[in-house]
Write an enzyme that holds these catalytic residues in place. Sequence first.
Site, PDB file in Angstrom:
ATOM      1  N   HIS A 100     -10.196   2.065   0.237  1.00  0.00           N
ATOM      2  CA  HIS A 100      -9.015   1.034   0.798  1.00  0.00           C
ATOM      3  C   HIS A 100      -8.688   0.045  -0.482  1.00  0.00           C
ATOM      4  O   HIS A 100      -9.486  -0.251  -1.097  1.00  0.00           O
ATOM      5  CB  HIS A 100      -9.664  -0.007   1.670  1.00  0.00           C
ATOM      6  CG  HIS A 100      -9.877   0.573   3.106  1.00  0.00           C
ATOM      7  ND1 HIS A 100     -10.941   1.444   3.221  1.00  0.00           N
ATOM      8  CD2 HIS A 100      -9.255   0.651   4.274  1.00  0.00           C
ATOM      9  CE1 HIS A 100     -11.275   2.015   4.367  1.00  0.00           C
ATOM     10  NE2 HIS A 100     -10.087   1.579   5.187  1.00  0.00           N
TER      11      HIS A 100
ATOM     12  N   ASP B 263      -6.220   3.246   1.903  1.00  0.00           N
ATOM     13  CA  ASP B 263      -5.704   2.738   2.908  1.00  0.00           C
ATOM     14  C   ASP B 263      -5.405   1.296   3.034  1.00  0.00           C
ATOM     15  O   ASP B 263      -5.913   0.235   2.094  1.00  0.00           O
ATOM     16  CB  ASP B 263      -6.471   2.939   4.244  1.00  0.00           C
ATOM     17  CG  ASP B 263      -6.571   4.536   4.830  1.00  0.00           C
ATOM     18  OD1 ASP B 263      -6.143   5.244   3.723  1.00  0.00           O
ATOM     19  OD2 ASP B 263      -6.999   4.845   5.727  1.00  0.00           O
TER      20      ASP B 263
HETATM   21 ZN    ZN Z   1      -6.411   1.026   7.727  1.00  0.00          ZN
END
Ligand code: ZN
Length: 232
Positions: free
Chosen positions: A194, A49
């Site tokens: 992430h 992400d």
């Molecule tokens: Zn996010």
Amino acid sequence: MGYRRNKSSAILSILLVLSVSASFSIRSAAFMPVYRCNNTEKAIALTFDDGPHPKYTPRILDILDKYDIKATFFFIGQNIVYYRDTAKMVYERGHEIGNHTYDHTIISKCSPEKVEEEISENDRMITSINGIGSSLFRPPQGSYRKSDLDIINKLGYRTVLWSLDTEDWKHTSPERIYRYVTGNIKDGDIILFHDYISGENTTIPALEILIPELLREGYRFVTVSELIARSG
Ligand SMILES: [Zn+2]
């Protein structure tokens, strides 16, 4: 006569209830968020992400290429604007792109119009990279209201959450991420990482030790779309 009419209207009511509940269950299967998938024969999905990011995303791509693995990147639209070349690199190296709003907005705090705008605007950005847009949406912080699912679905998107959160966003040590994932991994898991974290990044060293171990255990890495397709 009156009795017969009442009886047939009662039967009609029952049929109506049955057909409404049947259509609701068909609708809800595609409508409800995906956390993990069943019966995927040891397939799992890595997700990243908050990118693209010009420093971290290419390093993650290099690790994925080293093991010939495809993953899903939930991009923020604004970051596609800033780092267009990096976004293109992700697409050209065969990975899937998902939608993570235009501006990393917490949609559960927004008006319906704003929710639609955040998703649609990022869809235009993703389309400018891959030519087709996306059908996978991940709400920032995993936060959404039931009413948001209607909007997400109307825009042609499926909501994708995760079953394993590595907490790399908290700068969790690579060894701890490794122990958590290897200790909990199951068939069909969707793993949250992430490709951009403010400050020290533990994602990359965690991937370097985790991927070879999961491959050794017989897991296969696929995109989220493929994971959903495999589960039927
Ligand atoms: Zn996010």
